[in-house]
Design a protein around this motif. Structure first.
Motif, PDB file in Angstrom:
ATOM      1  N   PHE A 255      28.276  63.438  51.790  1.00 54.21           N
ATOM      2  CA  PHE A 255      27.174  62.494  51.611  1.00 54.21           C
ATOM      3  C   PHE A 255      27.055  62.069  50.144  1.00 54.21           C
ATOM      4  O   PHE A 255      26.881  60.880  49.843  1.00 54.21           O
ATOM      5  N   LEU A 256      27.149  63.024  49.224  1.00 51.40           N
ATOM      6  CA  LEU A 256      27.032  62.702  47.806  1.00 51.40           C
ATOM      7  C   LEU A 256      28.187  61.816  47.341  1.00 51.40           C
ATOM      8  O   LEU A 256      27.983  60.870  46.571  1.00 51.40           O
ATOM      9  N   VAL A 257      29.412  62.124  47.797  1.00 46.80           N
ATOM     10  CA  VAL A 257      30.576  61.308  47.423  1.00 46.80           C
ATOM     11  C   VAL A 257      30.418  59.885  47.938  1.00 46.80           C
ATOM     12  O   VAL A 257      30.697  58.909  47.234  1.00 46.80           O
ATOM     13  N   ALA A 258      29.948  59.775  49.187  1.00 44.48           N
ATOM     14  CA  ALA A 258      29.739  58.449  49.768  1.00 44.48           C
ATOM     15  C   ALA A 258      28.663  57.682  49.013  1.00 44.48           C
ATOM     16  O   ALA A 258      28.778  56.468  48.780  1.00 44.48           O
ATOM     17  N   MET A 259      27.598  58.374  48.609  1.00 41.25           N
ATOM     18  CA  MET A 259      26.523  57.737  47.849  1.00 41.25           C
ATOM     19  C   MET A 259      27.035  57.223  46.513  1.00 41.25           C
ATOM     20  O   MET A 259      26.727  56.095  46.092  1.00 41.25           O
ATOM     21  N   LEU A 260      27.828  58.047  45.826  1.00 42.28           N
ATOM     22  CA  LEU A 260      28.368  57.626  44.527  1.00 42.28           C
ATOM     23  C   LEU A 260      29.267  56.411  44.683  1.00 42.28           C
ATOM     24  O   LEU A 260      29.250  55.493  43.860  1.00 42.28           O
ATOM     25  N   SER A 261      30.069  56.400  45.752  1.00 36.50           N
ATOM     26  CA  SER A 261      30.996  55.291  45.972  1.00 36.50           C
ATOM     27  C   SER A 261      30.268  54.002  46.306  1.00 36.50           C
ATOM     28  O   SER A 261      30.555  52.939  45.737  1.00 36.50           O
ATOM     29  N   LEU A 262      29.299  54.073  47.224  1.00 36.15           N
ATOM     30  CA  LEU A 262      28.632  52.859  47.689  1.00 36.15           C
ATOM     31  C   LEU A 262      27.631  52.300  46.678  1.00 36.15           C
ATOM     32  O   LEU A 262      27.285  51.119  46.742  1.00 36.15           O
ATOM     33  N   THR A 263      27.146  53.133  45.768  1.00 36.46           N
ATOM     34  CA  THR A 263      26.183  52.643  44.782  1.00 36.46           C
ATOM     35  C   THR A 263      26.842  52.292  43.445  1.00 36.46           C
ATOM     36  O   THR A 263      26.147  51.915  42.498  1.00 36.46           O
ATOM     37  N   SER A 264      28.155  52.403  43.362  1.00 41.43           N
ATOM     38  CA  SER A 264      28.845  52.103  42.111  1.00 41.43           C
ATOM     39  C   SER A 264      28.891  50.595  41.867  1.00 41.43           C
ATOM     40  O   SER A 264      28.911  49.788  42.808  1.00 41.43           O
ATOM     41  N   LYS A 265      28.893  50.216  40.604  1.00 36.96           N
ATOM     42  CA  LYS A 265      28.960  48.812  40.198  1.00 36.96           C
ATOM     43  C   LYS A 265      29.909  48.676  39.014  1.00 36.96           C
ATOM     44  O   LYS A 265      30.107  49.620  38.245  1.00 36.96           O
ATOM     45  N   THR A 266      30.469  47.494  38.870  1.00 37.71           N
ATOM     46  CA  THR A 266      31.196  47.128  37.654  1.00 37.71           C
ATOM     47  C   THR A 266      30.570  45.840  37.133  1.00 37.71           C
ATOM     48  O   THR A 266      30.417  44.876  37.887  1.00 37.71           O
TER      49      THR A 266
END
Length: 281
Positions: free
Chosen positions: A51-62
């Motif tokens: 869940f944490l890995v998915a959260m980090l991935s989906l909330t990432s921005k450039t």
């Protein structure tokens, strides 16, 4: 570029992820009994990590502007001014930008929408980091080169073992045939896949396992960063579109795919006087 460009995932994906994990969490809690709750602890820990890995991935921005590039996620924001970037590294499809002291690293996520455009901007803002003279030889690692033949021989060996078993008990040959075809496919891929690309003046030498071919810059119409969509995400590759309408696909070369792409793009532009920059930029 008048306004900063923001590359991020759709909010719909974030909402969908919350719904899926919410249902899974309810199912996990429901499955826990008073007497067996300790059995579910490893599953709960694995669930939390995913869940944490998915959260980090989906909330990432450039975020890209005229002055700097930033990456942002739940852990914070990292920013480098274009002039501060001193080194590029990374592996696979990913690129990492570092400052002179190697204290700060900005790494755009390859799975973000618009990732090819991010790579284009990096090449436009700092073309000096992707000199064809510095990266005159780009090749696969020995591990990547050996992976296919080892897998192919393993499949053929397993097929031979199963064949001896089917001979003795009269079982079907379909699993054996499948393994043989897969094994041969891996071996054929070993001989047909590109192992290295060398830059020699106005030409590049494409090396295979036992032979090579040379392409002049004028024989290449354009150099593009393309991808195919798979169940595991986007699979990027460098596409050399030739003037004879054929396409050469490059992947798995060191140091990493974005560097290979930007180096070849700079080389092609220098030797043909063309500009391959995407029109959307």
């Amino acid at each position: 570029m008048n306004e900063p460009r923001v590359y991020k995932n759709s909010p719909f994906l974030f909402i969908l992820m919350l719904l899926i994990f919410g249902v899974l969490f309810i199912g996990l809690v429901t499955a826990m009994g008073r007497d067996t709750w300790y059995i579910m602890i490893p599953f709960a820990l694995a669930f939390g990590i995913i869940f944490l890995v998915a959260m980090l991935s989906l909330t990432s921005k450039t975020i890209i502007s005229d002055e700097e590039i930033s990456t942002q996620n739940l852990l914070g924001t990292k920013t480098l001014r274009w002039s501060e970037i001193n080194q590029v590294s990374g592996w696979g499809h990913a690129i990492k930008l570092r400052d002179m002291d190697r204290n700060l690293t900005v790494a755009p996520s390859p799975q973000l929408p618009g990732y090819p455009e991010v790579i284009e901007w990096i090449g436009i803002k700092r073309p000096d980091l992707f000199s064809p003279m510095e990266y005159a030889e780009m090749s696969k690692s020995w591990a990547a080169t050996a992976a296919f033949p080892i897998a192919g021989l393993a499949m053929l060996g397993l097929g031979a073992f199963l064949y001896t078993q089917t001979q003795s008990n009269g079982d079907t040959f379909f699993p054996v045939i499948f393994l043989v075809f897969v094994g041969l496919g891996f071996l054929i891929a070993t001989f047909t896949s590109i192992q290295a690309v060398s830059i020699e003046g106005n030409s590049i030498v494409i090396g295979y396992l036992f032979n090579q071919k040379t392409l002049l810059a004028d024989e290449i119409a354009s150099v593009n960063l393309s991808y195919t969509q798979t169940r595991n995400g986007k699979n990027y590759f460098v596409a050399l579109y030739l003037t004879n309408k054929k396409t050469v696909r490059l992947s798995g070369l060191r140091p990493n795919l974005p560097v290979v792409y930007l180096v070849l793009k700079n080389w092609h532009r220098k030797n043909t006087g063309t500009n391959n920059s995407s029109s959307r930029l």
